[in-house]
Design an enzyme around this catalytic site. Sequence first.
Site, PDB file in Angstrom:
ATOM      1  N   SER A 137      40.263  43.065  41.557  1.00  0.00           N
ATOM      2  CA  SER A 137      41.003  42.621  42.469  1.00  0.00           C
ATOM      3  C   SER A 137      42.646  43.084  42.161  1.00  0.00           C
ATOM      4  CB  SER A 137      40.876  41.177  42.753  1.00  0.00           C
ATOM      5  OG  SER A 137      41.728  40.495  43.654  1.00  0.00           O
ATOM      6  N   TYR A 150      40.400  32.592  38.747  1.00  0.00           N
ATOM      7  CA  TYR A 150      40.198  33.614  39.563  1.00  0.00           C
ATOM      8  C   TYR A 150      40.941  35.017  38.847  1.00  0.00           C
ATOM      9  CZ  TYR A 150      39.061  37.262  43.310  1.00  0.00           C
ATOM     10  OH  TYR A 150      38.567  38.481  43.839  1.00  0.00           O
TER      11      TYR A 150
END
Length: 279
Positions: A137, A150
């Site tokens: 990501s 995350y």
Amino acid sequence: MFRNAVITGACGGLGQALAAELIAAGAQVALVGLNRDALSALAALAPDRTRIYTPDVSNALAMQAMASDWLAHHCAPDLLIANAGVAGGFETADPADLAVMRRMLEINLLGVATTFQPFLQTMLDGQKPGALVGVASVAGWRGMPGNGAYCASKAGLIAYLQSLRAELRSSALTVHTVSPGYLRTALTAGNTFAMPGLLGPDEAARSLLRGVARGREHIVLPRRIGWLSRALSLLPARWHDRILLGQPRKPRAHQAGATPIPGLTDTDTDTDTITHRPS
């Protein structure tokens, strides 16, 4: 195009779109995920070319059993996509959120290694071209307030893929790091902040597969979100942080709009249990 693919996180979003694209193109596809009904709907598109598996990707033994079964029926894949992932807010001051971080690291980071490991030696022995794809990501490029777990899991994944790419340079295998920005999936459904460059999963899947087929080692979806992230990174850290602090934060576990994290129970995030306070 690819003829034999294994995809984790195939139940929805990007993984589901990738599986549908590959099935439509005539590939044999191992559908790995936790929602059997969603996987069954995909498998119905080509029952003779698909198999369904529902292991926890962080369980190495379960993933090895999955790989053994696929190899026995369809031989080594030429495309291995570690797409399974979870997202959620994180607050270091809350002891309950430590369980959230642990589980996120298990799925987002360890789960990629457990996906690649049982296939890798067979793919190397075959000495045929093959692609290993890890879905990271742009959040792994820089930490964001309220999203530490995350961001850490995706930053770790990017570093792991860099290491693996270097190790496999002399082989016929390639390693591809995919850094999506915001995709229209269940992981972003609860976001209340601006999501520039929001991309649908079908378009993202097609771009990803094109990029891998063309040998691109770093794939950003969409490209313009990568340019935006890099532009922001040129700012002094204090300015960058101030901009991000002004944005709403991603919901944490058990807050409204939070995405469920498989394997995370109420007991795991029960502060009374963690701190041993009497009820």
